[in-house]
Write a protein that holds these residues in place. Structure first.
Motif, PDB file in Angstrom:
ATOM      1  N   GLN A 357     132.487 -24.983 -43.746  1.00 45.23           N
ATOM      2  CA  GLN A 357     132.178 -23.623 -44.197  1.00 45.23           C
ATOM      3  C   GLN A 357     131.401 -23.673 -45.505  1.00 45.23           C
ATOM      4  OE1 GLN A 357     134.170 -20.399 -42.888  1.00 45.23           O
ATOM      5  NE2 GLN A 357     133.945 -21.697 -41.092  1.00 45.23           N
ATOM      6  N   TRP A 358     130.493 -22.715 -45.659  1.00 48.39           N
ATOM      7  CA  TRP A 358     129.836 -22.538 -46.947  1.00 48.39           C
ATOM      8  C   TRP A 358     130.789 -21.832 -47.908  1.00 48.39           C
ATOM      9  CZ3 TRP A 358     126.173 -25.705 -46.735  1.00 48.39           C
ATOM     10  CH2 TRP A 358     125.229 -25.747 -45.717  1.00 48.39           C
ATOM     11  N   ILE A 359     130.728 -22.195 -49.184  1.00 46.12           N
ATOM     12  CA  ILE A 359     131.448 -21.459 -50.223  1.00 46.12           C
ATOM     13  C   ILE A 359     130.499 -20.416 -50.788  1.00 46.12           C
ATOM     14  CG2 ILE A 359     132.649 -21.627 -52.439  1.00 46.12           C
ATOM     15  CD1 ILE A 359     133.240 -24.543 -51.805  1.00 46.12           C
ATOM     16  N   ASP A 360     130.885 -19.163 -50.700  1.00 49.46           N
ATOM     17  CA  ASP A 360     130.003 -18.074 -51.124  1.00 49.46           C
ATOM     18  C   ASP A 360     130.060 -17.888 -52.644  1.00 49.46           C
ATOM     19  OD1 ASP A 360     129.078 -17.527 -48.572  1.00 49.46           O
ATOM     20  OD2 ASP A 360     130.748 -16.197 -48.122  1.00 49.46           O
ATOM     21  N   ARG A 361     129.472 -18.842 -53.301  1.00 48.84           N
ATOM     22  CA  ARG A 361     129.376 -18.805 -54.763  1.00 48.84           C
ATOM     23  C   ARG A 361     128.122 -19.568 -55.162  1.00 48.84           C
ATOM     24  NH1 ARG A 361     133.552 -21.601 -59.157  1.00 48.84           N
ATOM     25  NH2 ARG A 361     132.002 -21.815 -60.825  1.00 48.84           N
ATOM     26  N   ASP A 362     127.423 -19.063 -56.154  1.00 50.03           N
ATOM     27  CA  ASP A 362     126.235 -19.743 -56.663  1.00 50.03           C
ATOM     28  C   ASP A 362     126.661 -20.701 -57.763  1.00 50.03           C
ATOM     29  OD1 ASP A 362     123.800 -20.605 -57.473  1.00 50.03           O
ATOM     30  OD2 ASP A 362     123.111 -18.680 -58.267  1.00 50.03           O
ATOM     31  N   PHE A 363     126.606 -22.003 -57.464  1.00 44.43           N
ATOM     32  CA  PHE A 363     127.022 -22.997 -58.439  1.00 44.43           C
ATOM     33  C   PHE A 363     125.893 -23.384 -59.391  1.00 44.43           C
ATOM     34  CE2 PHE A 363     130.102 -23.382 -55.062  1.00 44.43           C
ATOM     35  CZ  PHE A 363     131.297 -23.576 -55.745  1.00 44.43           C
ATOM     36  N   GLY A 364     124.698 -22.903 -59.136  1.00 46.83           N
ATOM     37  CA  GLY A 364     123.591 -23.127 -60.053  1.00 46.83           C
ATOM     38  C   GLY A 364     122.746 -24.341 -59.734  1.00 46.83           C
ATOM     39  N   SER A 365     123.397 -25.463 -59.412  1.00 49.20           N
ATOM     40  CA  SER A 365     122.668 -26.688 -59.102  1.00 49.20           C
ATOM     41  C   SER A 365     123.630 -27.660 -58.434  1.00 49.20           C
ATOM     42  CB  SER A 365     122.100 -27.324 -60.374  1.00 49.20           C
ATOM     43  OG  SER A 365     123.150 -27.869 -61.173  1.00 49.20           O
ATOM     44  N   PRO A 366     123.090 -28.652 -57.693  1.00 46.28           N
ATOM     45  CA  PRO A 366     123.965 -29.670 -57.100  1.00 46.28           C
ATOM     46  C   PRO A 366     124.803 -30.403 -58.150  1.00 46.28           C
ATOM     47  CG  PRO A 366     121.792 -29.768 -56.103  1.00 46.28           C
ATOM     48  CD  PRO A 366     121.695 -28.818 -57.255  1.00 46.28           C
ATOM     49  N   GLU A 367     124.253 -30.623 -59.317  1.00 46.80           N
ATOM     50  CA  GLU A 367     124.980 -31.330 -60.370  1.00 46.80           C
ATOM     51  C   GLU A 367     126.179 -30.516 -60.848  1.00 46.80           C
ATOM     52  OE1 GLU A 367     121.088 -32.894 -59.768  1.00 46.80           O
ATOM     53  OE2 GLU A 367     121.669 -30.853 -60.337  1.00 46.80           O
ATOM     54  N   LEU A 368     125.984 -29.222 -61.027  1.00 47.15           N
ATOM     55  CA  LEU A 368     127.092 -28.369 -61.456  1.00 47.15           C
ATOM     56  C   LEU A 368     128.135 -28.231 -60.348  1.00 47.15           C
ATOM     57  CD1 LEU A 368     125.164 -25.565 -63.390  1.00 47.15           C
ATOM     58  CD2 LEU A 368     126.602 -27.379 -64.357  1.00 47.15           C
ATOM     59  N   PHE A 369     127.695 -28.206 -59.099  1.00 46.96           N
ATOM     60  CA  PHE A 369     128.622 -28.172 -57.957  1.00 46.96           C
ATOM     61  C   PHE A 369     129.481 -29.434 -57.957  1.00 46.96           C
ATOM     62  CE2 PHE A 369     129.047 -28.764 -53.140  1.00 46.96           C
ATOM     63  CZ  PHE A 369     130.139 -27.915 -53.042  1.00 46.96           C
ATOM     64  N   THR A 370     128.851 -30.594 -58.155  1.00 48.05           N
ATOM     65  CA  THR A 370     129.594 -31.852 -58.179  1.00 48.05           C
ATOM     66  C   THR A 370     130.581 -31.880 -59.337  1.00 48.05           C
ATOM     67  OG1 THR A 370     127.731 -33.017 -57.161  1.00 48.05           O
ATOM     68  CG2 THR A 370     129.361 -34.358 -58.317  1.00 48.05           C
ATOM     69  N   LYS A 371     130.174 -31.391 -60.488  1.00 48.10           N
ATOM     70  CA  LYS A 371     131.072 -31.345 -61.648  1.00 48.10           C
ATOM     71  C   LYS A 371     132.286 -30.478 -61.357  1.00 48.10           C
ATOM     72  CE  LYS A 371     131.093 -30.349 -66.617  1.00 48.10           C
ATOM     73  NZ  LYS A 371     130.275 -29.891 -67.781  1.00 48.10           N
ATOM     74  N   TRP A 372     132.054 -29.341 -60.698  1.00 48.74           N
ATOM     75  CA  TRP A 372     133.169 -28.459 -60.331  1.00 48.74           C
ATOM     76  C   TRP A 372     134.088 -29.136 -59.321  1.00 48.74           C
ATOM     77  CZ3 TRP A 372     134.225 -26.206 -55.488  1.00 48.74           C
ATOM     78  CH2 TRP A 372     135.264 -25.269 -55.487  1.00 48.74           C
ATOM     79  N   LEU A 373     133.521 -29.787 -58.308  1.00 47.35           N
ATOM     80  CA  LEU A 373     134.317 -30.477 -57.293  1.00 47.35           C
ATOM     81  C   LEU A 373     135.211 -31.540 -57.914  1.00 47.35           C
ATOM     82  CD1 LEU A 373     131.445 -30.957 -54.702  1.00 47.35           C
ATOM     83  CD2 LEU A 373     133.517 -29.628 -54.247  1.00 47.35           C
ATOM     84  N   ASN A 374     134.639 -32.307 -58.838  1.00 45.81           N
ATOM     85  CA  ASN A 374     135.406 -33.370 -59.485  1.00 45.81           C
ATOM     86  C   ASN A 374     136.553 -32.785 -60.315  1.00 45.81           C
ATOM     87  OD1 ASN A 374     135.479 -35.310 -62.229  1.00 45.81           O
ATOM     88  ND2 ASN A 374     135.570 -36.386 -60.277  1.00 45.81           N
ATOM     89  N   SER A 375     136.293 -31.673 -60.989  1.00 43.91           N
ATOM     90  CA  SER A 375     137.348 -31.057 -61.803  1.00 43.91           C
ATOM     91  C   SER A 375     138.474 -30.512 -60.924  1.00 43.91           C
ATOM     92  CB  SER A 375     136.763 -29.938 -62.673  1.00 43.91           C
ATOM     93  OG  SER A 375     136.343 -28.828 -61.881  1.00 43.91           O
ATOM     94  N   VAL A 376     138.110 -29.953 -59.766  1.00 48.04           N
ATOM     95  CA  VAL A 376     139.128 -29.466 -58.832  1.00 48.04           C
ATOM     96  C   VAL A 376     139.957 -30.639 -58.315  1.00 48.04           C
ATOM     97  CG1 VAL A 376     139.497 -28.340 -56.595  1.00 48.04           C
ATOM     98  CG2 VAL A 376     137.792 -27.428 -58.176  1.00 48.04           C
ATOM     99  N   GLY A 377     139.287 -31.761 -58.037  1.00 50.89           N
ATOM    100  CA  GLY A 377     140.005 -32.948 -57.599  1.00 50.89           C
ATOM    101  C   GLY A 377     140.963 -33.463 -58.648  1.00 50.89           C
ATOM    102  N   ARG A 378     140.524 -33.483 -59.898  1.00 49.64           N
ATOM    103  CA  ARG A 378     141.395 -33.934 -60.986  1.00 49.64           C
ATOM    104  C   ARG A 378     142.597 -33.013 -61.138  1.00 49.64           C
ATOM    105  NH1 ARG A 378     138.779 -37.280 -65.215  1.00 49.64           N
ATOM    106  NH2 ARG A 378     136.777 -38.032 -64.405  1.00 49.64           N
TER     107      ARG A 378
END
Length: 428
Positions: A357-378
């Protein structure tokens, strides 16, 4: 360079970035295996099977009995795929489909064929292609739209993951002119159909079989890979299967196996056979089930293999129906999430334990998306985003502009899925 002396695929390298600092005990929402408990029928069957194997087969690397098992598989696969005259010489057993992909890519390299891949896709296709020096010619989405050169040509190997292993839905092959028509496969040097799962089927059985068989019949030179251990919740068994019409691939696989391992584990063939048998039984109308079961039991007896009795088969089929109910309920839960949306052309999974599924949020860039994903994982929730499933960020942006998504496993209890989604909402 990795330890084998070649550069990892971008999605493989991305995994290390994504999981940096994430604890092993974090919850996960996107498992890549069927998380249902192993069926009691399968547990009992495997105990019987290993009794047979330990009697004689385990004392040899291979035996004449293996030919009988491959012949059994060829007959079952012929009926399931809707093709005639398959024989044991076209059956290649592998330690999981990951090994099958490696063999197929090695063969493609020996013939000068480079892959055309769906996106999302399993990492092994790219990793094996890189190791063999193959450039990926193109990537395509569920509607057959593509980035790169996807036109049919002898120098191309079309990979059709059917249904797609991440989305669980059928992809239209690139080059198709009419929506809903498979097409597109004629003219490729080879068509590799990776049939990841078929249980439980989430669309009418007849429609499912028609889609699969149409893809197989349309490809003049083709190989079908199957992953029995995924359907049966037995990933640790590492049972993989290739059925191919290409004698060159068989010869390549035999030489490759001789050099690297000589023979596969003796349980791989029987597990592949019982999987195909259960799949056939699951697509059989209730009134025809006793006759189909007798035919299958007789075929297994000719190969000197046990097979579950009628009561056990009916118990397995009832379990499969319960799984279908669970998976369908979980899909409905996802449909009610106002922060998730479906991928165009892949709105409804056809089979299996996975969707995306797509997440209906604008993360701004792939780099910011990855940073958010890593923080959620932590913080305790592992997410498996699109960049884990092939290509690089540029290709994803060209095929799916501005979208960021995650894989979601639907084989877990609904309560667990809802708890994970609650955590996801809080993280957003």
């Amino acid at each position: 360079m990795n330890g084998a002396g070649f550069t990892d695929a971008p999605c493989v390298a991305y995994y290390r970035t994504l999981r940096e600092g994430v604890g092993q005990d974090a919850r996960q929402i996107g498992y890549g295996v069927n998380k249902l408990p192993v069926s009691p029928v399968l547990r009992t069957y495997l105990q019987r099977l290993y009794g047979v194997l330990l009697g004689d087969r385990m004392t040899e690397y291979d035996s004449a009995w293996d030919r009988d098992v491959r012949e059994l598989i060829a007959g079952l696969a012929s009926e399931y795929l809707g093709v005639s005259a398959l024989d044991e010489s076209q059956v290649v057993l592998c330690h999981g489909t990951t090994e099958a992909i490696s063999i197929a890519c090695g063969y493609g390299a020996s013939r000068g064929m480079a892959p055309v891949l769906p996106l999302p896709v399993y990492y092994a296709f790219e990793q094996s292609a890189i190791r063999n020096g193959l450039p990926v010619l193109a990537y395509y989405d569920p509607l057959g739209r593509h980035v790169g050169e996807a036109a049919p040509q002898q120098a191309a190997m079309l990979v059709d993951v059917a249904p797609n292993g991440v989305l669980g839905s059928w992809f239209q092959q690139p080059g198709t002119a009419v929506a809903g028509h498979v097409g597109g496969s004629q003219g490729y040097g080879h068509v590799l159909i990776d049939h990841v799962f078929s249980l439980p089927t989430l669309q009418p059985g007849g429609d499912f079989l028609a889609q699969l068989r149409d893809r197989v019949r349309r490809a003049p030179a083709h190989t079908v890979c199957m992953t029995p251990s995924k359907d049966l919740s037995l990933p640790g068994v590492r049972s993989g299967l290739m059925i191919t019409t290409d004698p060159g691939l068989v010869a390549y696989a035999q030489s490759d196996r001789f050099e690297r391992g000589y023979a596969v584990h003796g349980a791989i063939g029987p597990v592949a056979a019982v999987h195909l048998a259960f799949v056939l039984l699951s697509f059989t109308e209730a009134r025809e089930l006793p006759m189909m079961l007798r035919r299958i039991q007789a075929a297994f007896a000719r190969a000197s293999l046990p097979f579950p009795d009628e009561d056990q088969v009916r118990f397995f089929l009832a379990e499969s129906a319960e799984s279908r109910t669970l998976f369908s309920r979980n899909i409905e839960v996802l449909a009610d999430c106002d922060y998730l949306s479906q991928v165009e052309g892949a709105q409804t999974p056809a089979a299996g334990y996975s969707t995306f599924q797509w997440i209906d949020r604008d993360f701004g860039s792939p780099e910011l998306f990855t940073k958010w994903l890593n923080s959620v994982g932590r913080d305790g929730l592992k997410l498996n985003p699109n960049y884990l499933f092939g290509a690089d960020q540029e290709i994803w942006e060209r095929l799916y502009p501005g979208r960021y998504g995650i894989r979601i496993n639907i084989s877990i209890p609904t309560e667990e899925l809802m708890a994970n989604l609650t955590l996801l909402r809080a993280a957003l």
